[in-house]
Every structure is written in structure tokens, then in C-alpha cells.
Enzyme design. Structure first.
Site, PDB file in Angstrom:
ATOM      1  N   ASN A   7       0.876  -1.171   0.000  1.00 34.22           N
ATOM      2  CA  ASN A   7       0.000   0.000   0.000  1.00 34.22           C
ATOM      3  C   ASN A   7       0.912   1.218   0.000  1.00 34.22           C
ATOM      4  O   ASN A   7       1.444   1.614   1.033  1.00 34.22           O
ATOM      5  CB  ASN A   7      -0.887  -0.056   1.257  1.00 34.22           C
ATOM      6  CG  ASN A   7      -1.859   1.119   1.349  1.00 34.22           C
ATOM      7  OD1 ASN A   7      -1.797   2.060   0.562  1.00 34.22           O
ATOM      8  ND2 ASN A   7      -2.758   1.058   2.318  1.00 34.22           N
ATOM      9  N   LYS A  14       3.426   0.747   3.022  1.00 40.89           N
ATOM     10  CA  LYS A  14       3.089  -0.285   4.000  1.00 40.89           C
ATOM     11  C   LYS A  14       3.143  -1.628   3.294  1.00 40.89           C
ATOM     12  O   LYS A  14       2.767  -1.711   2.119  1.00 40.89           O
ATOM     13  CB  LYS A  14       1.664  -0.071   4.527  1.00 40.89           C
ATOM     14  CG  LYS A  14       1.478   1.159   5.374  1.00 40.89           C
ATOM     15  CD  LYS A  14       0.063   1.167   5.974  1.00 40.89           C
ATOM     16  CE  LYS A  14      -0.320   2.544   6.464  1.00 40.89           C
ATOM     17  NZ  LYS A  14      -1.746   2.738   6.651  1.00 40.89           N
ATOM     18  N   ARG A  91      -2.500  -1.902  -3.498  1.00 40.85           N
ATOM     19  CA  ARG A  91      -3.689  -1.085  -3.326  1.00 40.85           C
ATOM     20  C   ARG A  91      -3.580   0.119  -4.261  1.00 40.85           C
ATOM     21  O   ARG A  91      -2.576   0.823  -4.256  1.00 40.85           O
ATOM     22  CB  ARG A  91      -3.794  -0.576  -1.888  1.00 40.85           C
ATOM     23  CG  ARG A  91      -4.970   0.370  -1.710  1.00 40.85           C
ATOM     24  CD  ARG A  91      -4.914   1.099  -0.376  1.00 40.85           C
ATOM     25  NE  ARG A  91      -6.081   1.939  -0.200  1.00 40.85           N
ATOM     26  CZ  ARG A  91      -6.122   3.005   0.592  1.00 40.85           C
ATOM     27  NH1 ARG A  91      -5.068   3.353   1.290  1.00 40.85           N
ATOM     28  NH2 ARG A  91      -7.219   3.723   0.704  1.00 40.85           N
ATOM     29  N   HIS A 180     -12.063   3.529  -0.279  1.00 43.62           N
ATOM     30  CA  HIS A 180     -12.121   2.525   0.796  1.00 43.62           C
ATOM     31  C   HIS A 180     -13.065   1.371   0.457  1.00 43.62           C
ATOM     32  O   HIS A 180     -13.567   0.695   1.356  1.00 43.62           O
ATOM     33  CB  HIS A 180     -12.602   3.153   2.131  1.00 43.62           C
ATOM     34  CG  HIS A 180     -11.714   4.223   2.676  1.00 43.62           C
ATOM     35  ND1 HIS A 180     -12.205   5.398   3.187  1.00 43.62           N
ATOM     36  CD2 HIS A 180     -10.373   4.295   2.802  1.00 43.62           C
ATOM     37  CE1 HIS A 180     -11.211   6.162   3.603  1.00 43.62           C
ATOM     38  NE2 HIS A 180     -10.084   5.511   3.372  1.00 43.62           N
ATOM     39  N   HIS A 208     -16.279   3.641   7.719  1.00 45.93           N
ATOM     40  CA  HIS A 208     -14.821   3.408   7.737  1.00 45.93           C
ATOM     41  C   HIS A 208     -14.192   4.717   8.183  1.00 45.93           C
ATOM     42  O   HIS A 208     -14.067   5.672   7.399  1.00 45.93           O
ATOM     43  CB  HIS A 208     -14.335   3.005   6.338  1.00 45.93           C
ATOM     44  CG  HIS A 208     -12.834   2.877   6.251  1.00 45.93           C
ATOM     45  ND1 HIS A 208     -12.199   1.664   6.107  1.00 45.93           N
ATOM     46  CD2 HIS A 208     -11.849   3.805   6.295  1.00 45.93           C
ATOM     47  CE1 HIS A 208     -10.887   1.858   6.076  1.00 45.93           C
ATOM     48  NE2 HIS A 208     -10.644   3.155   6.180  1.00 45.93           N
ATOM     49  N   GLY A 212      -8.209   8.708   6.703  1.00 49.35           N
ATOM     50  CA  GLY A 212      -9.246   9.051   5.740  1.00 49.35           C
ATOM     51  C   GLY A 212     -10.521   8.414   6.272  1.00 49.35           C
ATOM     52  O   GLY A 212     -10.447   7.406   6.966  1.00 49.35           O
ATOM     53  N   ARG A 241      -8.435  16.358   6.368  1.00 51.62           N
ATOM     54  CA  ARG A 241      -9.255  16.770   5.212  1.00 51.62           C
ATOM     55  C   ARG A 241     -10.569  17.386   5.688  1.00 51.62           C
ATOM     56  O   ARG A 241     -11.158  16.919   6.662  1.00 51.62           O
ATOM     57  CB  ARG A 241      -9.548  15.556   4.317  1.00 51.62           C
ATOM     58  CG  ARG A 241      -8.334  15.089   3.543  1.00 51.62           C
ATOM     59  CD  ARG A 241      -8.605  13.789   2.787  1.00 51.62           C
ATOM     60  NE  ARG A 241      -7.681  12.759   3.241  1.00 51.62           N
ATOM     61  CZ  ARG A 241      -7.744  11.479   2.900  1.00 51.62           C
ATOM     62  NH1 ARG A 241      -8.695  11.056   2.088  1.00 51.62           N
ATOM     63  NH2 ARG A 241      -6.864  10.615   3.363  1.00 51.62           N
ATOM     64  N   GLU A 334     -12.838   1.373  15.118  1.00 54.77           N
ATOM     65  CA  GLU A 334     -12.569   0.158  15.893  1.00 54.77           C
ATOM     66  C   GLU A 334     -12.167   0.473  17.332  1.00 54.77           C
ATOM     67  O   GLU A 334     -12.320  -0.371  18.209  1.00 54.77           O
ATOM     68  CB  GLU A 334     -11.442  -0.649  15.224  1.00 54.77           C
ATOM     69  CG  GLU A 334     -11.877  -1.295  13.922  1.00 54.77           C
ATOM     70  CD  GLU A 334     -10.703  -1.822  13.104  1.00 54.77           C
ATOM     71  OE1 GLU A 334      -9.701  -2.263  13.689  1.00 54.77           O
ATOM     72  OE2 GLU A 334     -10.795  -1.768  11.853  1.00 54.77           O
ATOM     73  N   GLU A 385      -7.992  -4.668   4.802  1.00 56.71           N
ATOM     74  CA  GLU A 385      -7.871  -4.405   3.368  1.00 56.71           C
ATOM     75  C   GLU A 385      -6.754  -5.247   2.758  1.00 56.71           C
ATOM     76  O   GLU A 385      -6.874  -5.721   1.632  1.00 56.71           O
ATOM     77  CB  GLU A 385      -7.581  -2.908   3.148  1.00 56.71           C
ATOM     78  CG  GLU A 385      -8.764  -2.012   3.513  1.00 56.71           C
ATOM     79  CD  GLU A 385      -8.357  -0.590   3.871  1.00 56.71           C
ATOM     80  OE1 GLU A 385      -7.755  -0.390   4.951  1.00 56.71           O
ATOM     81  OE2 GLU A 385      -8.637   0.323   3.086  1.00 56.71           O
TER      82      GLU A 385
END
Ligand SMILES: Nc1ncnc2c1ncn2[C@@H]1O[C@H](COP(=O)(O)OP(=O)(O)O)[C@@H](O)[C@H]1O
Ligand SMILES: CC(=O)OP(=O)(O)O
Ligand SMILES: [Mg+2]
Length: 402
Positions: A7, A14, A91, A180, A208, A212, A241, A334, A385
Site C-alpha cells: 500500500n 506499507k 492497493r 475505501h 470506515h 481518511g 481533510r 474500531e 484491506e
């Protein structure tokens, strides 16, 4: 099959290495501050000690070479040689209208991702750097791309079009794409599985909320609306953002402050959201701490974040003519007990009843946080993901071989 999932962000990368025979993670990690004065590599091999290294990594190709070195090193490694990696999954945030599903990378796929640079200037160039870097270091193995936008390609026209001259859609593909999607898809399916229900008969709202943040109305297993727009700037308030704002503010501020297009873009993407309102941080942990210590700006940032999320939940209940399940996922969803509590406190009109004790339980598993009497199931479902990317890569590469 061993699969490396990547990613790539503009200054970070990552990674996770999977053994697909049992979907176990052999190692994962993160390269931060690529291209800056000192880069930080954090490598976590399963069953061995975590390593952190500071070094100069000027671009993504070097970052991947570094990661491959760690994965195969006698001390910190988990595989004997790079040849054991059979495929790489990437990703990619923006697949435009080209990609309704994942794809094996070839020159056509790369050219399409490049054509989408304009629509996702912060994200797609970084993905392309990741793909090129992986190709340079592992030229003989298949690469797969998995798009954030793919799951949202099911949105109807009335949800994805903006009410602006249609020529802009025809000429420049200006429309809502969302993001996402890999996560919204995964957690909605996991929620149905957890409840022992058929997703085809469900009205789910997936929140989510991480760095972001986006929210999706998933009706009968398909995304029918989502809060991110042509780019990942629209919708919810996020760490840095702005999310939704009156579009007239953009030319107004540009004019008054003599800002260029790049400057105003940077202001809305990097200097807004929780960071701008709190004046302290983009990180919900610090905002919560500030609020609990009586800092008024942190409280305002938290209240705005929560209020906007709740407005979207209401509007997605409206677009689906009801909701039977609300799912919280990603870093904030989470982990933030207090955010979930505040949101649910004001959803009683939908029949939501939170069980405060269940809400406080910490676990890495899908779990219910609503009471037995609640008319709407409220769940926390950890997203994954990377696992979805590894699974798609595995499936497509196996197809290639058969
Ligand atoms: N215990 C916690 N309480 C509140 N927020 C948390 C907690 N742990 C993580 N977060 C939030 O999660 C965010 C990161 O979410 P994550 O999904 O990992 O983001 P991304 O994948 O976009 O980098 C952090 O910025 C932080 O605000
Ligand atoms: C699309 C997007 O916002 O991604 P992230 O959450 O990784 O920043
Ligand atoms: Mg994320």
C-alpha cells in the site's frame, strides 16, 4: 503461495507478506518519510523481534529493496530468498470507470492508472511508484492491482452524478467514485456472516473512519451511495481533510488569500479537518485526550466530527428507506469507545440502543455493541484491506496459471 501486499502512499509504503496456504501474515511493516532527510523503516516479522531502522531512502524502488532485504535477512527475515514471493498485490485508490474489479498489471492497466492521475493526484502517482518499484525489484512475477473505487462502481447514476453541466462528465469523467471500497465490501460481508444473515436481504451502513474516512450505504450487498466523491476529499470530516463544504468557498478563499490551485488543494487535504479545528492534532487519540482535559478546541473538533458522521448515517438510512445494521471500522471506528457512544446516543429515533458495557470491550474480532432490544444491530468489525488484496491477488494469479 506467498504474496507481498503493498500500500504505497506518496511518502510511505506499507507492506504485508502472506502465506496463502493458511492466510497467515509472515511479516508486516512500514517505510515512512520516503524522500525526506531520514526515513524510518519498521519491520515486524511474526515470531521475531520488531526492528526499526533509520536510513536515507530517496524513492520507492529503494524502499522496496530495503523491505526485501529485511524479509530475507538471516536475523529479521521470514523467507530464505525473494524467489519465494510468487506475486505482489497493490492497493490503488482510483480505478475510475475502467475498473469494476481487480486486475493483473500489464501495460494497458498501467496506462489506465496513469490516465487517472488527474482524478487522484495525491494517490495514483504513489500507487504507480509502488508498482514500478515492485517491477524493478521482482521483474518476473505477476503484479495485481486492487482498487478502492471498484466496490462503488455499482452506484446508480442518480447517486454518482453531480448536478453540474453534464458535459463535464462526458469530457472529463467528473463524477462520484468513492474510496475505501475494499474495506466497505469486506466489513459488510463480515457483518452479514457474523449475524448469520444473507447480505442480499440487508441494509447496512458501513462507517470506515481512520485517517481518511468514508461511509457507505450497502443495500443487498452492493454499494448504492458513498460519501467520498471524485476524490477522497468529499464527505466526512477527517484527520486533515475538510470533507463537505460549500464549493463557493474555494474561489472565495483563493481570491481573498491569493492562493494557487495547489495551495488551496493542500489546505483542504492536509491542513483542515480535526487538525484545523483543534489546532492540536489530526489524531483522534489526542483530540479525545484534549477534550477530556477540558480543551475547548478539541471538544469542538470532536463534536463536529461526530455530528457530521451522524448526519450521514441519517441520510443513508433515508436513501435505503431504513437500516438494519451499522458497522464501525478502521482506526477510529474500531477503537474510539466515546465516538461510538456519542453517535449512537442520538440514533434512538432509528431504534438504535447501545449496550455501553459491550461498547467498552476491546477485541480484534467482529462484535456486537447494541443491546438485545435494539432494532438496529450495531457492530464493530475490524477491517482487513490487505487480506482482501492478498485474496484477490491469489485468485487472479491462480487463474493466470490454470
Ligand atoms: N484508541 C484509539 N482511540 C481513538 N482513535 C484511535 C485509536 N487508535 C487509533 N485511532 C485513530 O485511528 C487513526 C488511524 O486510522 P487507520 O485506519 O489506521 O488510518 P489509515 O489506514 O488511513 O492510516 C489515527 O489517526 C487515530 O486517530
Ligand atoms: C482514500 C483514502 O482516504 O485513503 P486513506 O484512508 O488510506 O488515506
Ligand atoms: Mg486506511
Amino acid at each position: 503461495m506467498k504474496i507481498l501486499v503493498i500500500n504505497a502512499g506518496s511518502s510511505s509504503l506499507k507492506y504485508q507478506l502472506y502465506d496463502m496456504t493458511d492466510e497467515s501474515v509472515l511479516a508486516k511493516g512500514l517505510v515512512e518519510r520516503i524522500g525526506m532527510d531520514s526515513s524510518i523503516v519498521t519491520h515486524k516479522p511474526t515470531g521475531k523481534a520488531e526492528v526499526t531502522e533509520v536510513s536515507e531512502i530517496l524513492e520507492h524502488t529503494t524502499a522496496i529493496r530495503k523491505v526485501l532485504g529485511l524479509l530475507t535477512s538471516p536475523e529479521h527475515g521470514v523467507i530464505g530468498s525473494i524467489d519465494q514471493i510468487e506475486a505482489v498485490g497493490h492497493r490503488v485508490v482510483h480505478g475510475g470507470e475502467y475498473f469494476g474489479e481487480s486486475a493483473i498489471v500489464d501495460s494497458d492497466v498501467k496506462s489506465k492508472i496513469r490516465q487517472l492521475f488527474d482524478l487522484a493526484p495525491l494517490h495514483n502517482p504513489a500507487s504507480m511508484m509502488g508498482i514500478k518499484a515492485a517491477e524493478a525489484n521482482m521483474p518476473n512475477i505477476p503484479q495485481v492491482v486492487v482498487f478502492d473505487t471498484a466496490f462503488h462502481q455499482s452506484m446508480p447514476e442518480h447517486a454518482y452524478l453531480y448536478a453540474i453541466p453534464r458535459v463535464l462528465y462526458k469530457k472529463h469523467k467528473v463524477r462520484r467514485y468513492g474510496a475505501h471500497g475494499t474495506s466497505h465490501d469486506y466489513v459488510s460481508l463480515a457483518a452479514a456472516e457474523f449475524l448469520g444473515r444473507n447480505i442480499e436481504d440487508m441494509k447496512i451502513i458501513t462507517c470506515h473512519i481512520g485517517n481518511g474516512a468514508s461511509i457507505t450505504a450497502v443495500k443487498n450487498g452492493r454499494s448504492i451511495d458513498t460519501s467520498m466523491g471524485m476524490t477522497p476529499l468529499e464527505g466526512l470530516m477527517m484527520g486533515t481533510r475538510s470533507g463537505d463544504l460549500d464549493p463557493a468557498i474555494v474561489p472565495f478563499v483563493m481570491n481573498k488569500e491569493e492562493l494557487t490551485v495547489n495551495e488551496v488543494n493542500s489546505m483542504l487535504n492536509k491542513h483542515s479537518g480535526l487538525l484545523a479545528i483543534s489546532g492540536i492534532s489530526s489524531d483522534m487519540r489526542e483530540i479525545t485526550e484534549g477534550m477530556q482535559n477540558g480543551d475547548a478546541n478539541s471538544k469542538l473538533a470532536f463534536d463536529m466530527y461526530e455530528y457530521r458522521l451522524r448526519k450521514y448515517i441519517g441520510s443513508y438510512a433515508a436513501v435505503m428507506n431504513g437500516v438494519d445494521t451499522i458497522v464501525f471500522t478502521a482506526g477510529v471506528g474500531e477503537n474510539s469507545v466515546v465516538l461510538r457512544e456519542k453517535v449512537c446516543e442520538n440514533l434512538t429515533y432509528l431504534g438504535v440502543e447501545l449496550d455501553k458495557e459491550l461498547n467498552e470491550i476491546r477485541s480484534g474480532e467482529p462484535r456486537r455493541i447494541s443491546s438485545a432490544n435494539s432494532k438496529v444491530e450495531v457492530l464493530v468489525v475490524p477491517t482487513n484491506e490487505e487480506l482482501v488484496i492478498a485474496r484477490d491477488t491469489n485468485r487472479l494469479v491462480k487463474g493466470l496459471k490454470s
